[in-house]
Motif scaffolding. Structure first.
Motif, PDB file in Angstrom:
ATOM      1  N   GLY A   1       0.811  -1.171  -0.002  1.00  0.00           N
ATOM      2  CA  GLY A   1      -0.054   0.009   0.014  1.00  0.00           C
ATOM      3  C   GLY A   1       0.767   1.189  -0.062  1.00  0.00           C
ATOM      4  N   GLU A   2       0.408   2.179  -0.890  1.00  0.00           N
ATOM      5  CA  GLU A   2       1.394   3.704  -1.104  1.00  0.00           C
ATOM      6  C   GLU A   2       1.356   4.287   0.220  1.00  0.00           C
ATOM      7  OE1 GLU A   2       0.856   5.726  -4.553  1.00  0.00           O
ATOM      8  OE2 GLU A   2       0.771   4.031  -6.020  1.00  0.00           O
ATOM      9  N   LYS A   3       0.080   4.213   0.861  1.00  0.00           N
ATOM     10  CA  LYS A   3      -0.199   4.981   1.955  1.00  0.00           C
ATOM     11  C   LYS A   3       0.797   4.661   3.236  1.00  0.00           C
ATOM     12  CE  LYS A   3      -4.628   7.051   0.965  1.00  0.00           C
ATOM     13  NZ  LYS A   3      -5.981   7.038   1.330  1.00  0.00           N
ATOM     14  N   GLU A   4       0.743   3.264   3.212  1.00  0.00           N
ATOM     15  CA  GLU A   4       1.535   2.677   4.423  1.00  0.00           C
ATOM     16  C   GLU A   4       3.190   3.105   4.090  1.00  0.00           C
ATOM     17  OE1 GLU A   4       0.930   0.770   7.304  1.00  0.00           O
ATOM     18  OE2 GLU A   4      -0.761   1.829   6.834  1.00  0.00           O
ATOM     19  N   VAL A   5       3.568   2.995   2.877  1.00  0.00           N
ATOM     20  CA  VAL A   5       5.093   3.040   2.679  1.00  0.00           C
ATOM     21  C   VAL A   5       5.299   4.630   2.877  1.00  0.00           C
ATOM     22  CG1 VAL A   5       6.886   2.859   0.881  1.00  0.00           C
ATOM     23  CG2 VAL A   5       4.975   1.323   1.090  1.00  0.00           C
ATOM     24  N   GLU A   6       4.350   5.580   2.522  1.00  0.00           N
ATOM     25  CA  GLU A   6       4.678   6.932   2.851  1.00  0.00           C
ATOM     26  C   GLU A   6       5.088   7.290   4.406  1.00  0.00           C
ATOM     27  OE1 GLU A   6       4.566  10.134   1.017  1.00  0.00           O
ATOM     28  OE2 GLU A   6       4.917   8.753  -0.503  1.00  0.00           O
ATOM     29  N   LYS A   7       4.453   6.470   5.065  1.00  0.00           N
ATOM     30  CA  LYS A   7       4.587   6.552   6.854  1.00  0.00           C
ATOM     31  C   LYS A   7       6.144   6.500   6.940  1.00  0.00           C
ATOM     32  CE  LYS A   7      -0.079   4.943   7.867  1.00  0.00           C
ATOM     33  NZ  LYS A   7      -0.563   3.785   8.575  1.00  0.00           N
ATOM     34  N   LEU A   8       7.103   5.890   6.105  1.00  0.00           N
ATOM     35  CA  LEU A   8       8.479   5.532   6.597  1.00  0.00           C
ATOM     36  C   LEU A   8       9.156   7.055   6.321  1.00  0.00           C
ATOM     37  CD1 LEU A   8       9.087   2.295   4.429  1.00  0.00           C
ATOM     38  CD2 LEU A   8       9.217   2.736   7.133  1.00  0.00           C
ATOM     39  N   LYS A   9       8.490   8.170   6.186  1.00  0.00           N
ATOM     40  CA  LYS A   9       8.972   9.559   6.016  1.00  0.00           C
ATOM     41  C   LYS A   9       9.023   9.763   7.302  1.00  0.00           C
ATOM     42  CE  LYS A   9       7.603  10.569   1.515  1.00  0.00           C
ATOM     43  NZ  LYS A   9       6.714  11.463   0.657  1.00  0.00           N
ATOM     44  N   GLN A  10       8.187   9.130   8.288  1.00  0.00           N
ATOM     45  CA  GLN A  10       8.026   9.763   9.730  1.00  0.00           C
ATOM     46  C   GLN A  10       8.373   8.646  10.796  1.00  0.00           C
ATOM     47  OE1 GLN A  10       5.299  10.685   7.718  1.00  0.00           O
ATOM     48  NE2 GLN A  10       6.447  12.616   7.211  1.00  0.00           N
ATOM     49  N   LYS A  11       8.481   7.237  10.228  1.00  0.00           N
ATOM     50  CA  LYS A  11       8.489   6.102  11.290  1.00  0.00           C
ATOM     51  C   LYS A  11       9.637   5.311  10.773  1.00  0.00           C
ATOM     52  CE  LYS A  11       4.894   3.900  11.998  1.00  0.00           C
ATOM     53  NZ  LYS A  11       3.724   3.184  11.946  1.00  0.00           N
ATOM     54  N   ALA A  12      10.469   4.748  11.739  1.00  0.00           N
ATOM     55  CA  ALA A  12      11.506   3.631  11.512  1.00  0.00           C
ATOM     56  C   ALA A  12      11.088   2.484  10.619  1.00  0.00           C
ATOM     57  CB  ALA A  12      12.049   3.381  12.968  1.00  0.00           C
ATOM     58  N   PHE A  13       9.861   2.095  10.851  1.00  0.00           N
ATOM     59  CA  PHE A  13       9.439   0.609  10.180  1.00  0.00           C
ATOM     60  C   PHE A  13       7.855   0.987   9.941  1.00  0.00           C
ATOM     61  CE2 PHE A  13       9.625  -0.336  14.247  1.00  0.00           C
ATOM     62  CZ  PHE A  13       8.308  -0.933  14.725  1.00  0.00           C
ATOM     63  N   ILE A  14       7.422   0.106   9.052  1.00  0.00           N
ATOM     64  CA  ILE A  14       5.850  -0.025   9.059  1.00  0.00           C
ATOM     65  C   ILE A  14       5.456  -1.698   9.385  1.00  0.00           C
ATOM     66  CG2 ILE A  14       5.421   1.885   7.525  1.00  0.00           C
ATOM     67  CD1 ILE A  14       5.352   0.002   5.253  1.00  0.00           C
ATOM     68  N   ASP A  15       4.533  -1.761   9.960  1.00  0.00           N
ATOM     69  CA  ASP A  15       4.148  -3.251  10.161  1.00  0.00           C
ATOM     70  C   ASP A  15       3.399  -3.787   9.180  1.00  0.00           C
ATOM     71  OD1 ASP A  15       3.173  -5.423  11.075  1.00  0.00           O
ATOM     72  OD2 ASP A  15       2.858  -4.772  13.259  1.00  0.00           O
ATOM     73  N   TYR A  16       3.912  -4.665   8.551  1.00  0.00           N
ATOM     74  CA  TYR A  16       3.138  -5.443   7.575  1.00  0.00           C
ATOM     75  C   TYR A  16       3.012  -6.952   7.778  1.00  0.00           C
ATOM     76  CZ  TYR A  16       1.300  -6.953   2.954  1.00  0.00           C
ATOM     77  OH  TYR A  16       0.443  -7.592   2.138  1.00  0.00           O
ATOM     78  N   MET A  17       2.040  -7.676   8.215  1.00  0.00           N
ATOM     79  CA  MET A  17       1.706  -8.926   8.488  1.00  0.00           C
ATOM     80  C   MET A  17       2.802  -9.455   9.452  1.00  0.00           C
ATOM     81  SD  MET A  17      -0.759  -9.871   6.166  1.00  0.00           S
ATOM     82  CE  MET A  17      -0.749 -11.512   5.982  1.00  0.00           C
ATOM     83  N   GLY A  18       2.907  -8.366  10.362  1.00  0.00           N
ATOM     84  CA  GLY A  18       3.933  -8.702  11.320  1.00  0.00           C
ATOM     85  C   GLY A  18       5.424  -8.730  11.163  1.00  0.00           C
ATOM     86  N   TYR A  19       5.695  -8.304  10.050  1.00  0.00           N
ATOM     87  CA  TYR A  19       7.276  -7.968   9.507  1.00  0.00           C
ATOM     88  C   TYR A  19       7.299  -6.362   9.906  1.00  0.00           C
ATOM     89  CZ  TYR A  19       7.322 -12.574   7.892  1.00  0.00           C
ATOM     90  OH  TYR A  19       7.465 -14.062   7.668  1.00  0.00           O
ATOM     91  N   GLN A  20       8.287  -6.133  10.211  1.00  0.00           N
ATOM     92  CA  GLN A  20       8.826  -4.632  10.307  1.00  0.00           C
ATOM     93  C   GLN A  20       9.711  -4.086   9.094  1.00  0.00           C
ATOM     94  OE1 GLN A  20      10.687  -3.852  14.151  1.00  0.00           O
ATOM     95  NE2 GLN A  20       8.905  -4.542  15.348  1.00  0.00           N
ATOM     96  N   LEU A  21       9.010  -3.602   8.161  1.00  0.00           N
ATOM     97  CA  LEU A  21       9.666  -3.175   6.905  1.00  0.00           C
ATOM     98  C   LEU A  21      10.144  -1.926   6.975  1.00  0.00           C
ATOM     99  CD1 LEU A  21       6.989  -4.785   4.393  1.00  0.00           C
ATOM    100  CD2 LEU A  21       8.847  -5.798   5.254  1.00  0.00           C
ATOM    101  N   THR A  22      11.554  -1.701   6.587  1.00  0.00           N
ATOM    102  CA  THR A  22      12.351  -0.404   6.903  1.00  0.00           C
ATOM    103  C   THR A  22      12.278   0.404   5.498  1.00  0.00           C
ATOM    104  OG1 THR A  22      14.591  -1.321   6.445  1.00  0.00           O
ATOM    105  CG2 THR A  22      13.503  -1.186   8.718  1.00  0.00           C
ATOM    106  N   SER A  23      12.722   1.582   5.388  1.00  0.00           N
ATOM    107  CA  SER A  23      13.020   2.387   4.338  1.00  0.00           C
ATOM    108  C   SER A  23      14.012   1.719   3.468  1.00  0.00           C
ATOM    109  CB  SER A  23      13.680   3.570   4.736  1.00  0.00           C
ATOM    110  OG  SER A  23      12.425   4.508   5.111  1.00  0.00           O
ATOM    111  N   ARG A  24      15.108   1.138   4.288  1.00  0.00           N
ATOM    112  CA  ARG A  24      16.195   0.259   3.509  1.00  0.00           C
ATOM    113  C   ARG A  24      15.691  -0.802   2.705  1.00  0.00           C
ATOM    114  NH1 ARG A  24      19.208  -3.466   1.917  1.00  0.00           N
ATOM    115  NH2 ARG A  24      21.253  -4.143   2.666  1.00  0.00           N
TER     116      ARG A  24
END
Length: 272
Positions: free
Chosen positions: A155-178
């Motif tokens: 989801g694009e909106k979820e990925v956009e959150k990485l501008k303010q967050k260290a990671f996003i939670d997707y299905m229990g996985y902490q996905l980072t900007s890296r």
């Protein structure tokens, strides 16, 4: 016969399972079996949805292949944090598994097959284009544009959150900007034409995650080569993970038919 092993990668253990042909023995010094390495997809595992990769490995072992299926770091039973790694790491991990597999007794180093599903298809395609050890390539519902395709899933909106967050939670996985940045650096569709071996691409017509259009786009690129053949097959009504009895049956039968045909063609060339 199956054997569970742990393969070292940068201080982590990658969980893997080796499937051997029924007639294989440690003492079989002269036998040489082709090796298939299976690359699973985004947040997947070496078992697969509805045991897809377990069943595939069993089927291929019955056809006298040695098969390795493994978990990328942070997936399945492997060490690590998936969201802290990236596509470059998936490539490196796969290369470590290939190195391990080619050292096994009874494996024919000149008959290496990569089988990749979804994001694992992008990994397998990129490696095949850049590693001459790979002789055949099997792509199941392959990702063609890693960044675009995975962002569409998350989801694009979820990925956009990485501008303010260290990671996003997707299905229990902490996905980072890296993680996402690494996806943007690889373009397997552009690299594909560099692979000089034989390819088959199989995609379900009802794939809800990765468009079956990629089956046609990959084929179009592979057909431009002067060396190496390519076949494409659309599996009627199959979804992204081929999660039906009919879908799996057709997937396995087409894969095994193609491998047998390629082997027969190679044998004829040697005789001539």
């Amino acid at each position: 016969m199956q054997k569970h092993v742990r393969i070292q990668w940068k201080g982590h253990h990658l969980a893997a399972t080796i499937h051997y042909p029924a007639e294989w023995t440690d003492q079989e010094k002269n036998a040489r079996y082709p090796l298939v390495v299976i690359c699973h997809g985004f947040i997947g595992s070496r078992v697969g949805v509805n045991r897809l990769f377990y069943k595939a490995a069993q089927e291929l072992a019955e056809d006298r292949y040695v098969v390795i299926r493994f978990d990328y770091a942070g997936c399945g039973e492997s060490d690590g944090d998936y969201g802290q790694t990236g596509l470059d790491d998936f490539i490196d991990q796969t290369n470590h598994v290939i190195d391990f597999g080619l050292q096994l007794n009874g494996v024919d180093a000149d008959q290496l097959v990569l089988l990749g599903h979804s994001l694992g298809g992008a990994v397998a395609s990129w490696i095949a284009a850049n590693d001459s050890r790979v002789k055949k390539l099997i792509l199941w519902a392959p990702v063609g544009q890693p960044y675009k395709d995975i962002v569409a899933i998350v989801g694009e909106k979820e990925v956009e959150k990485l501008k303010q967050k260290a990671f996003i939670d997707y299905m229990g996985y902490q996905l980072t900007s890296r993680f996402f940045r690494s996806l943007s650096l690889y373009h397997p569709l552009k690299e594909a034409s560099r692979f000089q071996g034989d390819v088959i691409i199989l995609h379900g017509t009802n794939d809800e995650d990765i468009s079956a259009e990629y089956c046609l786009r990959y084929d179009s690129v592979f057909q431009t080569r002067e060396k190496g053949t390519c076949e494409k097959r659309l599996i009627a009504e199959a979804n992204h993970t081929f999660s039906s009895c009919v879908g799996q049956r057709d997937l396995f039968s087409e894969t095994k038919r193609w491998l047998a045909a390629v082997l027969k063609r190679e044998t004829r060339k040697k005789v001539v």
